[in-house]
Scaffold this motif. Sequence first.
Motif, PDB file in Angstrom:
ATOM      1  N   LEU A  86       0.966  -1.346  -0.267  1.00 11.46           N
ATOM      2  CA  LEU A  86       0.220  -0.262  -0.143  1.00 11.46           C
ATOM      3  C   LEU A  86       0.889   1.568   0.306  1.00 11.46           C
ATOM      4  O   LEU A  86       0.914   2.172  -0.527  1.00 11.46           O
ATOM      5  N   ARG A 107       3.538   1.693  -2.058  1.00 10.30           N
ATOM      6  CA  ARG A 107       4.097   1.789  -2.902  1.00 10.30           C
ATOM      7  C   ARG A 107       3.058   2.525  -3.965  1.00 10.30           C
ATOM      8  O   ARG A 107       3.371   2.933  -4.510  1.00 10.30           O
ATOM      9  N   CYS A 108       2.085   1.940  -3.598  1.00  5.85           N
ATOM     10  CA  CYS A 108       0.984   2.535  -3.613  1.00  5.85           C
ATOM     11  C   CYS A 108       0.757   3.787  -3.897  1.00  5.85           C
ATOM     12  O   CYS A 108       0.439   4.757  -4.645  1.00  5.85           O
ATOM     13  N   ARG A 109       0.243   4.097  -2.688  1.00  3.95           N
ATOM     14  CA  ARG A 109       0.570   5.465  -2.789  1.00  3.95           C
ATOM     15  C   ARG A 109       1.774   6.237  -2.772  1.00  3.95           C
ATOM     16  O   ARG A 109       1.387   7.247  -3.714  1.00  3.95           O
ATOM     17  N   TRP A 113       2.969   6.040  -6.217  1.00  6.74           N
ATOM     18  CA  TRP A 113       2.357   5.428  -6.976  1.00  6.74           C
ATOM     19  C   TRP A 113       1.364   6.889  -7.878  1.00  6.74           C
ATOM     20  O   TRP A 113       1.937   7.866  -8.819  1.00  6.74           O
ATOM     21  N   SER A 114       0.625   7.272  -6.458  1.00  6.85           N
ATOM     22  CA  SER A 114      -0.466   8.489  -6.419  1.00  6.85           C
ATOM     23  C   SER A 114       0.127   9.436  -6.891  1.00  6.85           C
ATOM     24  O   SER A 114      -0.249  10.411  -7.171  1.00  6.85           O
ATOM     25  N   GLN A 134      -0.819  -4.339  -9.470  1.00  8.57           N
ATOM     26  CA  GLN A 134      -1.304  -2.672 -10.107  1.00  8.57           C
ATOM     27  C   GLN A 134      -1.565  -1.759  -8.545  1.00  8.57           C
ATOM     28  O   GLN A 134      -2.155  -2.298  -7.988  1.00  8.57           O
ATOM     29  N   CYS A 135      -2.447  -0.696  -9.254  1.00  4.98           N
ATOM     30  CA  CYS A 135      -2.469   0.414  -7.887  1.00  4.98           C
ATOM     31  C   CYS A 135      -3.664   1.087  -8.709  1.00  4.98           C
ATOM     32  O   CYS A 135      -3.849   1.987  -9.524  1.00  4.98           O
ATOM     33  N   GLU A 192      -5.225   3.390  -4.672  1.00 12.07           N
ATOM     34  CA  GLU A 192      -4.580   3.188  -3.117  1.00 12.07           C
ATOM     35  C   GLU A 192      -5.071   2.409  -2.479  1.00 12.07           C
ATOM     36  O   GLU A 192      -5.125   1.509  -2.025  1.00 12.07           O
ATOM     37  N   ARG A 193      -5.692   1.023  -3.862  1.00  9.65           N
ATOM     38  CA  ARG A 193      -5.071  -0.086  -3.107  1.00  9.65           C
ATOM     39  C   ARG A 193      -4.871  -0.857  -4.385  1.00  9.65           C
ATOM     40  O   ARG A 193      -4.033  -1.084  -4.966  1.00  9.65           O
ATOM     41  N   ALA A 194      -3.420  -2.061  -3.407  1.00  7.65           N
ATOM     42  CA  ALA A 194      -3.105  -3.068  -3.729  1.00  7.65           C
ATOM     43  C   ALA A 194      -3.195  -3.887  -4.841  1.00  7.65           C
ATOM     44  O   ALA A 194      -3.825  -5.097  -3.609  1.00  7.65           O
ATOM     45  N   ASP A 207      -6.469  -4.556   0.692  1.00  2.00           N
ATOM     46  CA  ASP A 207      -6.237  -2.847   1.227  1.00  2.00           C
ATOM     47  C   ASP A 207      -6.272  -3.243   2.591  1.00  2.00           C
ATOM     48  O   ASP A 207      -4.952  -3.325   3.044  1.00  2.00           O
TER      49      ASP A 207
END
Length: 311
Positions: free
Chosen positions: A40, A42-44, A46-47, A66-67, A70-72, A85
Amino acid sequence: MPVTPLGRRCRGGSAIEVELYNMGSLRRIAVPSSIAKELLGRCREWSRGERPPAKVRMGGLVFGLQCIDERAVLVSESGSRFVVDEHAASLGERSMAVVGSTGFMGVAEAYRGSYYKLVPLPGGKPPTLEINGIHMHRVAGTDPWSDALAKASLVVKRGFRVLDTCTGLGYTSIAAIARGASLVYTVEVDEIVLQLAALNPWSHRLRDKRIRIILGDAVEVVRDFGDSAFDALIHDPPRFSKSTSSLYTLELYREFHRILRRGGRLFHYTGEPGRIRGLNLPGRVARLLREAGFEVLGFRRRALGLVAVKM
């Protein structure tokens, strides 16, 4: 149910060969809470414009990442999707979150008169199995995978046919394959344990076609194997107690002697000498193995068990 009967029953009818799972149809997987938090994070990133690595390795499995909102989302090689999540990341450090295509589904635990739980270990090491709060693997000074390799290395060589009497999460059987075994039969008495193994990404190599899983009591299953059927045998029973004493008997050791070929080796886990007050378990087991016809080569401290050979 992740355990699919194949319809091949042992002679007594109480054991059946099973297929643990088929990754192509797997819809649930257990993710350590610490890894869920990392994904999670990493996804933040990415955002905010920082693209995370597109691949995630967990156990021997590789997932695409995949992101989305904000869910991986982990995508397996077969296309199965697992949504990680906030719920999955909010569990304690000793928990593994079960996730599926829609997100959090629960923690990797089960109840059936006893309490079972997959417990992650630090550093991304394979988890241990706890039953009623007792670790089913050695974790002091080692980890379950290193311990399984140590045991397999004492008796398994390339091309060997191996019997693993207590499957658990399958690490010993997988280690035997890693050592070059051509065929491994592995026996597990508890279906809930196999269900947790089916969720555990570190157990995924149990789907290897060289591994045959039998759901049944090892004491009964061994009677169905022919004489000299195996080159090596790994006997890694739960710690000695009244409920597990049938796995420490002369009758069982005689069956082990029968199904091993001449020159075949047995590893028998016993734990530390003197651990059970008033009982020298390695000494007792060694005496019974000799009575069954084995030559005992000695206690191996790195694996905390005895090695014996059929002469």
